[in-house]
Design a protein around this motif. Structure first.
Motif, PDB file in Angstrom:
ATOM      1  N   PRO A  70      57.109  88.904  25.422  1.00 26.57           N
ATOM      2  CA  PRO A  70      57.518  88.192  24.206  1.00 26.57           C
ATOM      3  C   PRO A  70      57.569  86.683  24.386  1.00 26.57           C
ATOM      4  N   ASN A  71      57.795  86.213  25.604  1.00 23.79           N
ATOM      5  CA  ASN A  71      57.863  84.763  25.818  1.00 23.79           C
ATOM      6  C   ASN A  71      56.485  84.111  25.864  1.00 23.79           C
ATOM      7  N   LEU A  72      55.443  84.920  25.820  1.00 25.52           N
ATOM      8  CA  LEU A  72      54.079  84.400  25.671  1.00 25.52           C
ATOM      9  C   LEU A  72      53.566  84.574  24.244  1.00 25.52           C
ATOM     10  N   SER A  88      46.091  88.747  21.422  1.00 27.46           N
ATOM     11  CA  SER A  88      46.871  88.470  22.628  1.00 27.46           C
ATOM     12  C   SER A  88      46.242  87.358  23.455  1.00 27.46           C
ATOM     13  N   GLU A  89      44.911  87.340  23.553  1.00 32.27           N
ATOM     14  CA  GLU A  89      44.218  86.211  24.179  1.00 32.27           C
ATOM     15  C   GLU A  89      42.892  85.949  23.477  1.00 32.27           C
ATOM     16  N   PRO A 149      48.455  83.153  21.395  1.00 32.10           N
ATOM     17  CA  PRO A 149      48.794  82.389  20.180  1.00 32.10           C
ATOM     18  C   PRO A 149      49.739  81.224  20.434  1.00 32.10           C
ATOM     19  N   GLU A 150      50.387  81.185  21.609  1.00 29.71           N
ATOM     20  CA  GLU A 150      51.384  80.141  21.854  1.00 29.71           C
ATOM     21  C   GLU A 150      51.079  79.223  23.023  1.00 29.71           C
ATOM     22  N   LEU A 166      44.988  75.912  18.484  1.00 31.52           N
ATOM     23  CA  LEU A 166      45.021  76.184  17.048  1.00 31.52           C
ATOM     24  C   LEU A 166      44.147  77.390  16.689  1.00 31.52           C
ATOM     25  N   ILE A 167      42.973  77.487  17.322  1.00 33.39           N
ATOM     26  CA  ILE A 167      42.083  78.622  17.053  1.00 33.39           C
ATOM     27  C   ILE A 167      42.717  79.917  17.536  1.00 33.39           C
ATOM     28  N   ALA A 168      43.306  79.890  18.739  1.00 36.77           N
ATOM     29  CA  ALA A 168      43.952  81.095  19.277  1.00 36.77           C
ATOM     30  C   ALA A 168      45.107  81.535  18.389  1.00 36.77           C
ATOM     31  N   ALA A 169      45.867  80.569  17.878  1.00 34.26           N
ATOM     32  CA  ALA A 169      46.963  80.911  16.973  1.00 34.26           C
ATOM     33  C   ALA A 169      46.442  81.501  15.667  1.00 34.26           C
ATOM     34  N   GLU A 170      45.330  80.959  15.177  1.00 38.13           N
ATOM     35  CA  GLU A 170      44.742  81.467  13.930  1.00 38.13           C
ATOM     36  C   GLU A 170      44.228  82.894  14.099  1.00 38.13           C
TER      37      GLU A 170
END
Length: 265
Positions: free
Chosen positions: A196-198, A45-46, A65-66, A37-41
């Motif tokens: 894109p798949n990441l 890229s990482e 983010p995914e 959740l934090i990475a998505a927020e």
């Protein structure tokens, strides 16, 4: 819970260049869901999540983010840079990171951070879709690595100018595709990385990709040392040395932002 968050631009010595990484210094355990959740927020890229486990030793995990990934160079370099420059680690000693890719070692050499990473072997091959052409640019050779491909283009300007269709790219790649070419005189080779798949259309500067590119260009040139440039919009560079089945990656970084994240996860 309050978590300190820092962003660092890696593989550059200038602000707003290189590849920005989020760094979260964990005071204790945080769930996988919380890290994701934090990475998505943060939507970088990482994002690195660091938890100290001993003197100069940290548990280190990386999330896009995914999803969580097995190896990330720029966020590791950014993490080592932060620990050293914020005096959270002894600059005269190595840092040891315990990761999904095993034990990784960072050290400070002058103004550069040095990373000791695993070499990623490549195997010559022809991509099943991008066999001769990559969105208008001629493909002259290819190589396979775990869940990714390397495509060599004719000229560094082809690497710079190519404009992928990300919908097509996502249909014909697993994690991503690295494009590369001989360099321009200043650098030994150029590259770009699309994943894109990441959740990463184009990664600005990619340490992981260079662990494979070293093997690819060593097989073509029999050289062990390279100066490399990644030709994204932000751009970034690094020095590389192949040492057996390891790669030494040298790069600089710039701290950009720090703050506190207030969460209840």
């Amino acid at each position: 819970m309050e978590l300190p968050i820092v962003t660092v631009d890696a593989f550059t010595d200038e602000p707003f260049g290189g590849n920005p990484a989020g760094i979260c210094l964990l005071p204790g355990e945080l769930s996988d869901e919380g890290m994701q959740l934090i990475a998505a927020e943060l939507n970088l890229s990482e994002t690195s999540f660091l938890e100290k486990i001993a003197d100069q030793e940290y548990s280190l995990r990386w999330f896009t983010p995914e999803r969580e990934v097995d190896l990330c160079g720029h966020a590791t370099l950014a993490s080592a840079f932060l620990l050293y420059t914020e005096e959270l680690a002894d600059t005269e000693k190595d840092l040891i990171f315990h990761t999904r890719s095993g034990k990784l070692i960072g050290s400070l050499e002058g103004e550069e951070v040095k990373l000791d990473f695993p070499l990623i072997p490549t195997e010559s091959g022809t991509h099943p879709y991008f066999s001769n052409d990559f969105f208008g640019q001629k493909v002259i050779s290819g190589a396979r690595l775990a869940r990714n491909w390397i495509l060599e283009l004719e000229h560094h300007r082809a690497v710079e100018y190519v404009q992928p269709d990300y919908n097509i790219l996502s249909l014909h790649s697993e994690e991503g595709i690295i494009i590369t070419s001989e360099g321009d005189g200043e650098y030994d080779f150029w590259s770009r990385y699309f994943a894109p798949n990441l959740g990463i259309r184009e990664d600005p500067v990619t340490g992981f990709a260079h662990c494979a590119l070293v093997d690819f260009w060593h097989k073509k040139t029999d050289r062990h040392s390279f100066n490399a440039y990644q030709a994204s919009k932000r751009g970034g560079n690094m020095r590389l040395q192949k040492m057996g089945d390891r790669v030494f990656i040298f790069g600089k970084a710039v701290k950009m932002f720090e703050g506190m994240l207030n969460i209840n996860i």
